[in-house]
Design a protein around this motif. Structure first.
Motif, PDB file in Angstrom:
ATOM      1  N   UNK A  88     -15.741 -25.614 -73.977  1.00  0.00           N
ATOM      2  CA  UNK A  88     -16.065 -27.029 -73.819  1.00  0.00           C
ATOM      3  C   UNK A  88     -16.379 -27.654 -75.164  1.00  0.00           C
ATOM      4  N   UNK A  89     -15.916 -28.841 -75.355  1.00  0.00           N
ATOM      5  CA  UNK A  89     -16.226 -29.566 -76.581  1.00  0.00           C
ATOM      6  C   UNK A  89     -17.359 -30.523 -76.276  1.00  0.00           C
ATOM      7  N   UNK A  90     -18.167 -30.777 -77.269  1.00  0.00           N
ATOM      8  CA  UNK A  90     -19.246 -31.731 -77.093  1.00  0.00           C
ATOM      9  C   UNK A  90     -18.706 -33.144 -76.976  1.00  0.00           C
ATOM     10  N   UNK A  91     -19.361 -33.960 -76.150  1.00  0.00           N
ATOM     11  CA  UNK A  91     -18.930 -35.349 -76.011  1.00  0.00           C
ATOM     12  C   UNK A  91     -20.100 -36.232 -75.620  1.00  0.00           C
ATOM     13  N   UNK A  92     -19.914 -37.498 -75.893  1.00  0.00           N
ATOM     14  CA  UNK A  92     -20.848 -38.538 -75.455  1.00  0.00           C
ATOM     15  C   UNK A  92     -19.983 -39.658 -74.905  1.00  0.00           C
ATOM     16  N   UNK A 105     -25.082 -46.762 -69.430  1.00  0.00           N
ATOM     17  CA  UNK A 105     -25.171 -45.410 -68.876  1.00  0.00           C
ATOM     18  C   UNK A 105     -24.453 -44.464 -69.835  1.00  0.00           C
ATOM     19  N   UNK A 106     -25.146 -43.399 -70.237  1.00  0.00           N
ATOM     20  CA  UNK A 106     -24.589 -42.446 -71.193  1.00  0.00           C
ATOM     21  C   UNK A 106     -24.594 -41.050 -70.572  1.00  0.00           C
ATOM     22  N   UNK A 107     -23.460 -40.375 -70.703  1.00  0.00           N
ATOM     23  CA  UNK A 107     -23.328 -38.985 -70.288  1.00  0.00           C
ATOM     24  C   UNK A 107     -23.032 -38.193 -71.550  1.00  0.00           C
ATOM     25  N   UNK A 108     -23.878 -37.197 -71.847  1.00  0.00           N
ATOM     26  CA  UNK A 108     -23.731 -36.465 -73.103  1.00  0.00           C
ATOM     27  C   UNK A 108     -23.917 -34.970 -72.878  1.00  0.00           C
ATOM     28  N   UNK A 109     -23.139 -34.187 -73.613  1.00  0.00           N
ATOM     29  CA  UNK A 109     -23.301 -32.743 -73.569  1.00  0.00           C
ATOM     30  C   UNK A 109     -24.108 -32.245 -74.765  1.00  0.00           C
ATOM     31  N   UNK A 110     -24.689 -33.184 -75.511  1.00  0.00           N
ATOM     32  CA  UNK A 110     -25.472 -32.847 -76.695  1.00  0.00           C
ATOM     33  C   UNK A 110     -26.433 -33.993 -76.988  1.00  0.00           C
ATOM     34  N   UNK A 111     -27.444 -33.750 -77.767  1.00  0.00           N
ATOM     35  CA  UNK A 111     -28.317 -34.851 -78.180  1.00  0.00           C
ATOM     36  C   UNK A 111     -27.535 -35.859 -79.030  1.00  0.00           C
TER      37      UNK A 111
END
Length: 160
Positions: free
Chosen positions: A14-18, A50-56
């Motif tokens: 998985x790659x990080x995303x925002x 609305x934000x969906x993030x896999x990282x800070x």
């Protein structure tokens, strides 16, 4: 990768995303006190993101500012709301819990006019709003004329 004759393992990375979704791209406040301040940071009146993030990540808001004369605080840049001819002041804020605005987690702009807040992993809804200070005006009479004053903000979301 082959483990034995009956098993195949497929690896995925998985790659990080925002991802941001702007639920509101405009909000209107009515100034009730042309010689005072309308404080909205303790209300639910805010544009929603609305934000969906896999990282800070860092949520950064840039907007035009100005330094009005007295009675404005000397070292505080005001958000520059303009009607095209005149300005009124104020400050912008971010609320990481806009459904419960009175819980003391609101981040307000810094005295030099920047607004930044840290975001966290997962799904989060932010409120972006303003406290309008119509008493800080560049109108020669000292009272801002009636009309529509606006401010455009640029929002940057940066993973870190």
């Amino acid at each position: 990768m082959r483990r034995d004759d009956d098993t195949i393992v497929l690896l995925g990375r998985g790659r990080g995303f925002v991802i941001a979704r702007f639920l509101d791209d405009e909000i209107t406040y009515t100034v009730r006190n042309p010689t005072g301040e309308d404080i909205n940071s303790t209300t639910g009146q805010s544009a929603r993101i609305r934000i969906l993030a896999t990282m800070p990540y860092a949520l950064d808001v840039r907007f035009p500012t100005w330094r009005p004369g007295p009675p404005a605080p000397q070292d505080f840049r005001q958000a520059e709301f303009s009607d095209g001819s005149h300005r009124i002041g104020g400050r912008l804020w971010l609320d990481p819990t806009p459904e419960t605005p009175s819980n003391n987690d609101t981040v307000v702009q810094s005295p030099d006019g920047f607004l930044e807040a840290p975001g966290r992993f997962g799904q989060m809804q932010w409120g972006l709003g303003a406290d309008i200070a119509a008493r800080y005006t560049d109108h020669p009479s000292g009272v801002a004329p009636a009309g529509t004053y606006s401010l455009e903000a640029v929002i940057t979301i940066q993973p870190f």
